[in-house]
Every structure is written in structure tokens, then in C-alpha cells.
Design a protein around this motif. Structure first.
Motif: not given
Length: 344
Positions: A64-67, A95-98, A123-126, A132-134
């Protein structure tokens, strides 16, 4: 007297035959072969289940990828298509702010799915810890960015700025993984995926001080420092033509992973060579199809029965497979869906 001697002789012969039969029974007793893998005696119910089905059944899974605001979007699409829920649910910290803001919604769904009997994969697409992050996906500074050799050395050197930033990022996701631990949820944890895929900032560095070293660092920090003993570590590779060599040069060591997964995106699909390469590196541990766009067929899974699960990649499943193909796979006798799971 002659009759008595005859009866004794018969008794001796019968005893000898019984002894022979008993001896043969003992001598031909077999033990489980290495082909069957280790006995399922890990601390994890879901990992033990993977051992139990190894060589017999394959779990159906979907990512289940974004969102993260809709953490079961693609799971529900499978249900709409097949009238069956997949046995494995997968989410992503992203990784995106939302999506970062909605990480709690994602792990809430993981808890819900676990209670329903699903195997949980996260999982984690970091973001790149040197930036910087996001972040974005591919703007030169995001998930698909790169590190210089000097930055890489800093990343894997304890106490440096990039190393400390990576630990802070791990701290952030560990809050949610701790939430799952506190609620009894076991997680197939799949960070730093596709280690031989050079497009990701963490990947494409073979050898002892390459991506494998970052994996070891991440494992030690999350397990030993953060105490995340509910994580089942999934070491994941992509199916490049260099796979056999990559499985050796990117391997962090068998003590650092529990499941070996292969992402299948190359045009030649689910070949025997890829299957044999994964079996060769597994040491009897479970293997799995970590990602795919084109799903395997039930027949291919019968021919390669030790894939313990497959995980279709969200929307790509529906653009690369017909509804009939998706239904046929999920309805196959050798493929397990949520309604067939034993519950935790």
C-alpha cells in the motif's frame, strides 16, 4: 521331543525375524533434510508460519504505497477484484511531509490487519540523511539522490554528523515500531531495500564497507539500542543479471536477516536461475518475492514452491495483470489469502 524341538526352532526364527524388522525400522528412520529448512522455533509466530508453509504454500500480498492517509487502498483494490483479502499487508513510512504526518494512520492499519490475521510488512523509502527531510522522490536531494564517498564514510562512522542524523531518523520511525511492539505486532521489516539498486542513496555499494555495513549499523541500532525485538528482518535484492554475485557482495551476514527477498522487475520474470540463486543464499531460511509488477502464476509457484510470499506493487499490479489473472492467482489452491490464515 522332536515336536518340541521343532516348536523351539520356529520360536527362535520368529524372534529373529522380529529383531530384524525392529532393526530395519531404527536404521531407516529419517530426519528432516536440509531441503526442508530449519524447524520453525523462532520467537515470532508469523516467521514460524513462513517456515511452516515453506515449500507448500505462498502468501498473497500487496503493498500500500502513498498516501498514508489511505493505508489499505490497494488491499481494498485486491478485495474488489478477487472478493478475497490478501494474506500479507504492506505499508511504508515514506518521505513526503503529508505521508510523514500520517505515519500513525499507517501503523494503526498495521495493527488492524494483524488482529485480522494478516502478516505485516513495512518498508521505508527514507530521505537522504546528508540532505533534508521531508524530501522528494528524485530532485537531486531526495530518495533517489546519492552520497559522495566521503559522505558515505561519514554515514557509517559512529558519532559523525551524517551518522547522528541517520540515527535521529531511525528514532523517528522507531516510535511507531515501538507502538506496534507494545501492541504485540510482529513486523516483517524491510528497510534499505534493493541493496544492489544504485539509484537509491543507500544502495549500490558492494563490499564490507558498503550497503551491507549500513544494514548492520541499522540492525544493531534498531534491535539493540531501540529494543525493537518485534522486527523480522527482510534482506531484499533486485533481480539484475548480476544477482548471483550481488547476493554475496551485499550480504550483511546470515545473523543480520531472517528472510531473503527478491524484487522481480527484469523482463525475463520468475526464472529458475533466480529461484535457485535465492535458495542458494538462504541457508534454509524463508525466501520471498519482495516486489513485483507482473504477478507469478499459480503454476510458476508450484514449480518454485519455496517462495513463502509474493508482494505485488500497488497500482502496477493492476496495469500489468488482467483481472482474470489476479483472480486466478488468489483463488489457487497453493496461494493463501486472509480467510485461510490461522490468526495470531
Amino acid at each position: 521331543m522332536e515336536r518340541y524341538l521343532t516348536m523351539c526352532l520356529v520360536a527362535v526364527l520368529l524372534c529373529g525375524m522380529a529383531a530384524c524388522k525392529k532393526s530395519k525400522s531404527v536404521n531407516t528412520e529419517t530426519k528432516p533434510s536440509e531441503e526442508q529448512g530449519p524447524e520453525p522455533n523462532t520467537p515470532y509466530k508469523s516467521l514460524n508460519y513462513l517456515y511452516k508453509i515453506l515449500g507448500k504454500k505462498t502468501l498473497a500480498g500487496i503493498h500500500n504505497r502513498e498516501p498514508n492517509a489511505q493505508p489499505a487502498k490497494w488491499t481494498e483494490e485486491i478485495k474488489s477484484t478477487t472478493d478475497l483479502y490478501p494474506a500479507l499487508w504492506s505499508g511504508d513510512f515514506l518521505f513526503q511531509q503529508d505521508n510523514i504526518n500520517n505515519r500513525q494512520l499507517m501503523v494503526n492499519e498495521a495493527l488492524k490487519q494483524w488482529k485480522q490475521g494478516a502478516v505485516i510488512n513495512i518498508m521505508w523509502h527514507a530521505c537522504n540523511p546528508a540532505n533534508s527531510q521531508p524530501c522528494a522522490w528524485d530532485d537531486g536531494k531526495g530518495v533517489m539522490s546519492s552520497l559522495s564517498d566521503a559522505q558515505w564514510t561519514e554515514l557509517i562512522t559512529d558519532g559523525t554528523a551524517i551518522n547522528i542524523r541517520w540515527k535521529q531518523m531511525m528514532d523517528e520511525v522507531s516510535v511507531y515500531l515501538s507502538f506496534l511492539k507494545d501492541n504485540g505486532v510482529e513486523v516483517l521489516w524491510r528497510p534499505l531495500h534493493e541493496m544492489n539498486q544504485g539509484k537509491f542513496w543507500w544502495a549500490g555499494r558492494p563490499g564490507a564497507n558498503g550497503t551491507a555495513r549500513l544494514w548492520q549499523l541499522t540492525y544493531n541500532y534498531m534491535r539493540n539500542t531501540k529494543g525493537l525485538t518485534n522486527l523480522i528482518w527482510v534482506w531484499d535484492m533486485q533481480d539484475f543479471s548480476s544477482l548471483t554475485a550481488d547476493l554475496k557482495s551485499y550480504n550483511p551476514g546470515k545473523e543480520y536477516w531472517d528472510v531473503a527477498a527478491l524484487d522481480v522487475y527484469e523482463g525475463n520474470g520468475f526464472t529458475v536461475a533466480k529461484y535457485q540463486a535465492m535458495l542458494g543464499i538462504s541457508g534454509g531460511k524463508p525466501i520471498a518475492l519482495g516486489e513485483c509488477s507482473k504477478l507469478p502464476t499459480a503454476q510458476q509457484l508450484l514449480e518454485q514452491p519455496k517462495w513463502t510470499f509474493f508482494m505485488g506493487w500497488s497500482e502496477l499490479v493492476f496495469s500489468n495483470n488482467s483481472d482474470e489473472q489476479i483472480r486466478a492467482l488468489h483463488q489457487a489452491a497453493n496461494v493463501l489469502t486472509l480467510n485461510e490464515m490461522p490468526g495470531w
